[in-house]
Design a protein around this motif. Structure first.
Motif, PDB file in Angstrom:
ATOM      1  N   THR A  16      -8.923 -10.944 -10.439  1.00 42.36           N
ATOM      2  CA  THR A  16      -8.752  -9.585  -9.924  1.00 42.36           C
ATOM      3  C   THR A  16     -10.099  -8.933  -9.638  1.00 42.36           C
ATOM      4  N   ASP A  21     -10.010 -13.186  -3.820  1.00 48.32           N
ATOM      5  CA  ASP A  21      -8.826 -12.345  -4.028  1.00 48.32           C
ATOM      6  C   ASP A  21      -9.151 -11.128  -4.888  1.00 48.32           C
ATOM      7  N   ILE A  23     -10.527  -7.318  -6.015  1.00 46.25           N
ATOM      8  CA  ILE A  23     -10.309  -5.980  -5.473  1.00 46.25           C
ATOM      9  C   ILE A  23     -11.389  -5.635  -4.447  1.00 46.25           C
ATOM     10  N   ARG A  26     -10.674  -7.591  -1.123  1.00 50.05           N
ATOM     11  CA  ARG A  26      -9.499  -7.077  -0.422  1.00 50.05           C
ATOM     12  C   ARG A  26      -9.734  -5.662   0.089  1.00 50.05           C
ATOM     13  N   HIS A  30      -9.553  -4.402   3.977  1.00 50.64           N
ATOM     14  CA  HIS A  30      -8.662  -3.289   4.324  1.00 50.64           C
ATOM     15  C   HIS A  30      -9.426  -2.207   5.085  1.00 50.64           C
ATOM     16  N   THR A 162      -1.623  -2.352   5.332  1.00 51.84           N
ATOM     17  CA  THR A 162      -1.058  -3.417   4.498  1.00 51.84           C
ATOM     18  C   THR A 162      -0.296  -4.434   5.344  1.00 51.84           C
ATOM     19  N   LEU A 172      -5.563  -5.016   1.192  1.00 47.89           N
ATOM     20  CA  LEU A 172      -4.832  -4.707  -0.036  1.00 47.89           C
ATOM     21  C   LEU A 172      -3.367  -5.093   0.056  1.00 47.89           C
ATOM     22  N   ARG A 174      -2.257  -7.874   0.711  1.00 50.33           N
ATOM     23  CA  ARG A 174      -2.066  -9.207   0.128  1.00 50.33           C
ATOM     24  C   ARG A 174      -1.470  -9.108  -1.273  1.00 50.33           C
ATOM     25  N   TYR A 175      -1.941  -8.120  -2.053  1.00 50.98           N
ATOM     26  CA  TYR A 175      -1.401  -7.952  -3.403  1.00 50.98           C
ATOM     27  C   TYR A 175       0.086  -7.639  -3.350  1.00 50.98           C
ATOM     28  N   ALA A 187       0.631  -7.191  -9.634  1.00 49.14           N
ATOM     29  CA  ALA A 187      -0.136  -7.193  -8.388  1.00 49.14           C
ATOM     30  C   ALA A 187       0.451  -6.216  -7.383  1.00 49.14           C
ATOM     31  N   GLY A 191      -1.734  -3.150  -6.082  1.00 52.25           N
ATOM     32  CA  GLY A 191      -2.022  -2.988  -4.665  1.00 52.25           C
ATOM     33  C   GLY A 191      -1.552  -1.645  -4.127  1.00 52.25           C
ATOM     34  N   SER A 192      -0.372  -1.223  -4.559  1.00 52.92           N
ATOM     35  CA  SER A 192       0.167   0.062  -4.106  1.00 52.92           C
ATOM     36  C   SER A 192      -0.700   1.222  -4.586  1.00 52.92           C
TER      37      SER A 192
END
Length: 239
Positions: A16, A21, A23, A26, A30, A162, A172, A174-175, A187, A191-192
Motif C-alpha cells: 500500500t 500499487d 498510494i 496511484r 490519477h 476512477t 485510484l 484500481r483500488y 482496498a 480508494g473511495s
C-alpha cells in the motif's frame, strides 16, 4: 470484520505504501489523467466561450451544446470509444474531457457577457483590435467567473477519473475495481476515501487561488457565477 478493520488491514500492507500499487503511484496516475483532461477541456471550452460571449448572443446554443454533452453517459461513452479505438489512454481522456467541458463553457460565456460594455468601448477607443480586447481585457476580467467553472470541472473529473481503471489503466480507481474483483473491501474503502479527500483538497486549493490570485479590482460587485447557477441553467434548459 468491520469497515474500520478492513481499512486498517489494507493500510498495514507494505504494498500500500511502496511499489507500483502504492498510494503515491496511484495518486500520481490519477492526477495525471485529471490534469490532462482539464487542460484539454479548457483549451476547447474557454476560447469558444469567449467567442460566443463576445458576440453578445448564443445563449441557446451554449446551453444546448452543454446539455447535449452532459447528457452523454460517461461510462457508456468510454465503452463506445474503447470499441472504436481499443484499450489505451484515449478513451478515458475523451470521457473526462466531455465531463469537464460544459461548466467551463458556461462560466466563460457568462463571464464575458457580464462585463460592462463601457470597458470594452474604452479598450477599443485606445486602439485595441478585437483579438487584443478579448485577450487583454475580456479574458482577465472574466477570471472570477471562469474559476468556479474550473473548480466544478476539476471536482467532477477527479471523481470520475476512477473509470480509467475500467479499461486497465492506473489511478485510484484500481483500488476500487480490483478490490471489488477480489472482494478486498479494505482496498475499495481506501480508494473511495482517497478520491473523496483528493476532491476536497483540490476544491480548497482552487478556492484559495480564487481568493488570493484575483485582484480586488476584478472582483464583481456580486458573487461570480457559481457552479450551482450553471447547473440550474442546465436543468432549466432541459425541463
Amino acid at each position: 470484520m468491520t469497515l474500520a478493520e478492513f481499512l486498517a488491514e489494507w493500510l498495514s500492507r507494505p504494498e500500500t505504501w511502496s511499489g507500483p500499487d502504492s498510494i503515491a503511484a496511484r495518486l500520481s496516475e490519477h492526477l495525471l489523467y485529471s490534469v490532462i483532461a482539464i487542460l484539454i477541456a479548457a483549451v476547447l471550452a474557454i476560447p469558444l466561450g469567449l467567442y460566443l460571449g463576445n458576440r453578445g448572443r448564443g445563449e441557446i446554443l451554449v446551453l444546448t451544446l452543454a446539455n447535449t454533452i452532459r447528457a452523454l453517459p460517461t461510462l457508456g461513452l468510454l465503452t463506445l470509444i474503447v470499441l472504436i479505438t481499443g484499450i489505451g489512454l484515449v478513451p478515458p481522456l475523451v470521457a473526462l474531457v466531455v465531463l469537464a467541458f460544459p461548466p467551463l463553457l458556461i462560466n466563460t460565456f457568462e463571464g464575458v457577457r457580464s462585463l460592462d460594455a463601457t470597458v470594452i468601448d474604452a479598450a477599443r477607443g485606445m486602439g485595441f483590435d478585437r483579438g487584443r480586447t478579448i485577450g487583454l481585457v475580456q479574458l482577465p476580467m472574466s477570471i472570477p467567473y471562469i474559476l468556479p467553472g474550473l473548480r466544478l470541472a476539476a471536482i467532477q473529473v477527479i471523481s470520475a477519473a476512477t473509470i480509467a481503471a475500467y479499461v486497465g489503466l492506473g489511478g485510484l480507481g484500481r483500488y476500487i475495481f480490483d478490490g471489488l474483483g477480489r472482494r478486498d473491501f479494505g482496498a475499495v474503502l481506501g480508494g473511495s476515501i482517497l478520491v473523496a479527500l483528493l476532491s476536497i483538497l483540490v476544491e480548497v486549493v482552487l478556492l484559495l487561488i480564487g481568493k488570493y490570485a484575483i485582484s480586488p479590482g476584478l472582483r464583481p460587485g456580486k458573487a461570480p457565477v457559481s457552479p450551482g447557477r450553471g447547473l440550474f441553467k442546465l436543468r432549466k434548459a432541459t425541463s
